[in-house]
Write an enzyme that holds these catalytic residues in place. Sequence first.
Site, short mmCIF file in Angstrom:
data_model
loop_
_atom_site.label_atom_id
_atom_site.label_comp_id
_atom_site.label_asym_id
_atom_site.label_seq_id
_atom_site.Cartn_x
_atom_site.Cartn_y
_atom_site.Cartn_z
N SER A 14 -38.75 -23.56 -62.09
CA SER A 14 -40.20 -23.40 -62.08
C SER A 14 -40.82 -23.92 -63.39
CB SER A 14 -40.57 -21.94 -61.89
OG SER A 14 -41.97 -21.76 -62.06
N ARG A 52 -42.54 -31.51 -36.09
CA ARG A 52 -41.27 -31.80 -35.42
C ARG A 52 -41.04 -30.98 -34.16
NH1 ARG A 52 -38.04 -35.09 -38.40
NH2 ARG A 52 -38.40 -35.20 -40.65
N ALA A 62 -43.19 -25.33 -31.42
CA ALA A 62 -43.56 -24.08 -32.09
C ALA A 62 -44.43 -24.36 -33.31
CB ALA A 62 -42.30 -23.32 -32.50
N SER A 67 -43.89 -23.07 -64.14
CA SER A 67 -44.98 -22.14 -64.47
C SER A 67 -44.89 -21.60 -65.90
CB SER A 67 -45.01 -20.99 -63.47
OG SER A 67 -45.41 -21.44 -62.20
N ASP A 91 -53.58 -21.65 -54.77
CA ASP A 91 -53.12 -22.93 -54.26
C ASP A 91 -54.26 -23.67 -53.56
OD1 ASP A 91 -50.44 -22.78 -55.07
OD2 ASP A 91 -49.86 -21.67 -53.28
N LYS A 145 -44.67 -14.97 -51.04
CA LYS A 145 -46.13 -15.05 -50.92
C LYS A 145 -46.69 -14.16 -49.81
CE LYS A 145 -46.56 -19.71 -52.89
NZ LYS A 145 -47.13 -21.06 -52.71
N TYR A 185 -43.47 -32.37 -56.99
CA TYR A 185 -43.53 -32.83 -58.38
C TYR A 185 -42.15 -33.14 -58.94
CZ TYR A 185 -42.42 -27.98 -59.75
OH TYR A 185 -41.84 -26.75 -59.90
N ALA A 236 -45.60 -28.83 -41.41
CA ALA A 236 -46.25 -27.67 -40.79
C ALA A 236 -45.75 -26.35 -41.38
CB ALA A 236 -46.01 -27.68 -39.28
N GLY A 237 -45.30 -26.37 -42.64
CA GLY A 237 -44.83 -25.14 -43.26
C GLY A 237 -45.96 -24.38 -43.93
#
Length: 278
Positions: A20, A156, A159, A22, A108, A71, A220, A132-133
């Site tokens: 990370s 993909r 669902a 951060s 975000d 999250k 990144y 699509a996450g």
Amino acid sequence: MASSEGPRRAAVLGSPIAHSLSPVLHRAAYAELGLDHWSYDRFDVDEAGLPGFFAGLDATWAGLSLTMPLKRAVIPLLDGISDTAASVEAVNTVVFTRDGRRVGDNTDIPGMVAALRERGVDKVESAAVLGAGATASSALAALSQICAGPVTTYVRSRARADEMRGWGDRLGVEVSVADWADAAEAFAAPLVVATTPAGTTDALAAAVPAAPGTLFDVLYEPWPTALATAWADRGGAVVGGLDLLVHQAVLQVEQMTGRSPAPLAAMRAAGEAALAAR
């Protein structure tokens, strides 16, 4: 907001967390703001360990940054969340208020909007999303603020297609779904947001047309991606994952410390230096 007296702590939690950036960004902000009594660390915490971590926090804690897989898992542990976080059921920022409340937010989404606006992208007539996450739902929420027309998402599975349509309905975005096999068609859109893991879009790099619009690739590391390189080579504008990371961190620093504006340039420079050293 956090008190400026006495030692103050903040950290990023997630699993894995070792890479990370951060801590680099937040510590750079503290140095620039003269917050010598502030510290920012990282802790490898998974969903099972999160309640115990929260139980061990004392009054020196000002805030937390959260990454995967926390999250959504953090929400039941909080006293409230912002409308922005609720819109995508994801919290990446927790602020501990003076009266002891734990409040969640999602930086975000405004971070995406700010990163695009920094590059002059305020409004587009249409857009495309690759993937699509969880990041894709945040991208849809950001696009709800800047995209006037339809958003095509390339996925993909059926669902995932249903999920993206559901998010579109919830966020007020006109979403159409296309198969990943046709993902190169996305490049006709004035704005393309790539939200997929490293390597996923490499095979699409050869399909980038001449004079494309704007690409927002949320990765990144590794950077630049093959897609970002091809995009820039053909004259398109590229917004990268570090842009997103810095802009969302700016908002976190402001919320946790109560100091505004956070030092965007110093934070970006620190992030760039850290990536170059890897």
